[in-house]
Design a protein around this motif. Structure first.
Motif, short mmCIF file in Angstrom:
data_model
loop_
_atom_site.label_atom_id
_atom_site.label_comp_id
_atom_site.label_asym_id
_atom_site.label_seq_id
_atom_site.Cartn_x
_atom_site.Cartn_y
_atom_site.Cartn_z
N ALA A 61 42.90 38.65 46.58
CA ALA A 61 42.73 40.03 47.27
C ALA A 61 43.16 40.95 46.19
O ALA A 61 42.60 42.00 45.93
CB ALA A 61 43.78 40.20 48.29
N ARG A 62 44.28 40.99 45.61
CA ARG A 62 44.79 41.71 44.55
C ARG A 62 43.65 41.83 43.04
O ARG A 62 43.55 42.88 42.66
CB ARG A 62 46.24 41.53 43.78
N ALA A 63 43.13 40.52 43.04
CA ALA A 63 42.29 40.65 41.91
C ALA A 63 40.96 41.44 42.33
O ALA A 63 40.46 42.08 41.46
CB ALA A 63 41.68 38.91 41.41
N VAL A 64 40.67 41.11 43.67
CA VAL A 64 39.34 41.88 43.71
C VAL A 64 39.72 43.53 44.01
O VAL A 64 38.73 44.06 43.59
CB VAL A 64 38.84 41.33 45.33
N LEU A 65 40.78 43.94 44.41
CA LEU A 65 41.11 45.17 44.36
C LEU A 65 41.11 45.80 43.17
O LEU A 65 40.84 46.77 42.83
CB LEU A 65 42.42 45.37 45.03
N ALA A 66 41.83 44.94 42.14
CA ALA A 66 41.85 45.23 40.44
C ALA A 66 40.48 45.50 39.98
O ALA A 66 40.23 46.55 39.15
CB ALA A 66 42.68 44.36 39.83
N ALA A 67 39.56 44.82 40.37
CA ALA A 67 38.06 44.68 39.89
C ALA A 67 37.52 46.16 40.22
O ALA A 67 37.17 46.72 39.49
CB ALA A 67 37.48 43.76 40.25
N GLY A 68 37.66 46.44 41.51
CA GLY A 68 37.10 47.68 42.01
C GLY A 68 37.90 48.88 41.39
O GLY A 68 37.20 49.72 41.24
N THR A 69 39.22 48.82 41.43
CA THR A 69 40.03 49.87 41.04
C THR A 69 39.53 50.12 39.46
O THR A 69 39.61 51.44 38.93
CB THR A 69 41.41 49.77 40.94
N VAL A 90 31.76 49.45 31.52
CA VAL A 90 32.46 49.62 32.79
C VAL A 90 32.24 48.42 33.57
O VAL A 90 33.32 48.00 34.26
CB VAL A 90 31.73 50.85 33.69
N LYS A 91 31.13 47.65 33.73
CA LYS A 91 31.06 46.50 34.16
C LYS A 91 31.99 45.38 33.87
O LYS A 91 32.59 44.65 34.57
CB LYS A 91 29.57 46.02 34.35
N LEU A 92 32.07 45.34 32.53
CA LEU A 92 33.05 44.21 31.94
C LEU A 92 34.51 44.60 31.84
O LEU A 92 35.15 43.67 32.35
CB LEU A 92 32.65 44.39 30.27
N ALA A 93 34.54 45.91 32.08
CA ALA A 93 35.75 46.14 32.37
C ALA A 93 36.32 45.73 34.03
O ALA A 93 37.67 45.34 34.19
CB ALA A 93 36.44 47.76 32.27
N GLY A 94 35.52 45.88 34.54
CA GLY A 94 35.80 45.39 36.16
C GLY A 94 35.71 43.91 36.10
O GLY A 94 36.93 43.18 36.85
N VAL A 95 35.02 43.15 35.63
CA VAL A 95 35.19 41.82 35.51
C VAL A 95 36.63 41.18 34.92
O VAL A 95 37.30 40.26 35.49
CB VAL A 95 34.03 40.86 34.60
N LEU A 96 36.94 41.89 33.92
CA LEU A 96 38.26 41.80 33.12
C LEU A 96 39.42 42.17 34.18
O LEU A 96 40.24 41.22 34.14
CB LEU A 96 38.40 42.37 31.99
N GLY A 97 39.18 43.07 35.01
CA GLY A 97 40.21 43.79 36.04
C GLY A 97 40.23 42.43 37.03
O GLY A 97 41.35 42.36 37.51
N LEU A 98 39.20 41.82 37.57
CA LEU A 98 39.28 40.87 38.60
C LEU A 98 40.13 39.64 37.67
O LEU A 98 41.01 39.01 38.53
CB LEU A 98 37.76 40.44 38.60
N TRP A 99 39.91 39.23 36.70
CA TRP A 99 40.59 38.09 36.00
C TRP A 99 42.03 38.68 35.86
O TRP A 99 42.85 37.82 36.32
CB TRP A 99 40.02 37.77 34.58
N LEU A 100 42.15 39.60 35.44
CA LEU A 100 43.64 39.92 35.22
C LEU A 100 44.66 40.26 36.50
O LEU A 100 45.57 40.26 36.74
CB LEU A 100 43.73 41.41 34.28
N GLY A 101 43.80 40.63 37.46
CA GLY A 101 44.49 41.19 38.83
C GLY A 101 44.87 39.98 39.41
O GLY A 101 45.99 40.07 40.23
N TRP A 102 44.36 38.86 39.20
CA TRP A 102 45.07 37.57 39.77
C TRP A 102 46.49 37.53 39.42
O TRP A 102 47.37 36.79 40.02
CB TRP A 102 44.06 36.21 39.32
N PHE A 103 46.98 37.87 38.09
CA PHE A 103 48.11 37.59 37.57
C PHE A 103 49.20 38.82 38.07
O PHE A 103 50.12 38.93 37.83
CB PHE A 103 48.16 37.53 36.07
#
Length: 162
Positions: A61-69, A90-103
């Motif tokens: 959930a945090r990863a998905v929220l981070a991707a959106g944020t 912008v799109k790549l930053a969102g994908v990386l936010g998804l990955w990093l958000g897991w942590f």
């Protein structure tokens, strides 16, 4: 730190697609939707498998929220100007936010900050050396990926939580 196999697979997938994205961005200043989309789909699917197999739903959930944020914040930075931050970034930053958000949120912030600092330092060095002009386009994708990679490594190499 021991990671679920699906999280490791997500990281490997992201690394493989990111390599292609970096080459493309450096050569053409483009981050193709098909590659960014493949990265997003693969990471999301594998992190979902990780949550299914480990019960780490909060991390997903945090990863998905981070991707959106991250996507929304990057889009706000990209919209005022037709140049600079592109929609691929912008799109790549969102994908990386998804990955990093897991942590965790700190890892997200660290990855983004590292990208800005490293990209800015490289660009400044090029300007000072006379190898670039102020109006030259700078591919941001490689710096986004490097920042995310460094934040990931720093997090995984850090001390284990008590």
């Amino acid at each position: 730190m021991s990671l679920p196999a699906a999280v490791l697979a997500a990281g490997a997938w992201l690394a493989a697609v990111s390599a292609a994205l970096i080459v493309t961005d450096v050569r053409s200043h483009r981050l193709p939707d098909r590659l960014v989309g493949a990265a997003a789909a693969g990471v999301l699917a594998l992190l979902t498998v990780a949550a299914l197999t480990t019960g780490q739903w909060t991390d997903l959930a945090r990863a998905v929220l981070a991707a959106g944020t991250v996507t929304a914040g990057s889009l706000l930075l990209a919209l005022p100007r037709a140049t600079g931050l592109g929609l691929g970034d912008v799109k790549l930053a969102g994908v990386l936010g998804l990955w990093l958000g897991w942590f965790g949120w700190l890892v997200v912030a660290t990855g983004l900050l590292a990208a800005v600092v490293l990209g800015g330092a490289w660009t400044t060095a090029r300007l000072l050396a006379g190898r670039a002009r102020r109006d030259d386009a700078v591919p941001l994708g490689p710096w986004l990926v490097l920042g995310a990679a460094l934040a990931t490594v720093a997090h995984l190499a850090g001390p284990a939580p008590a």
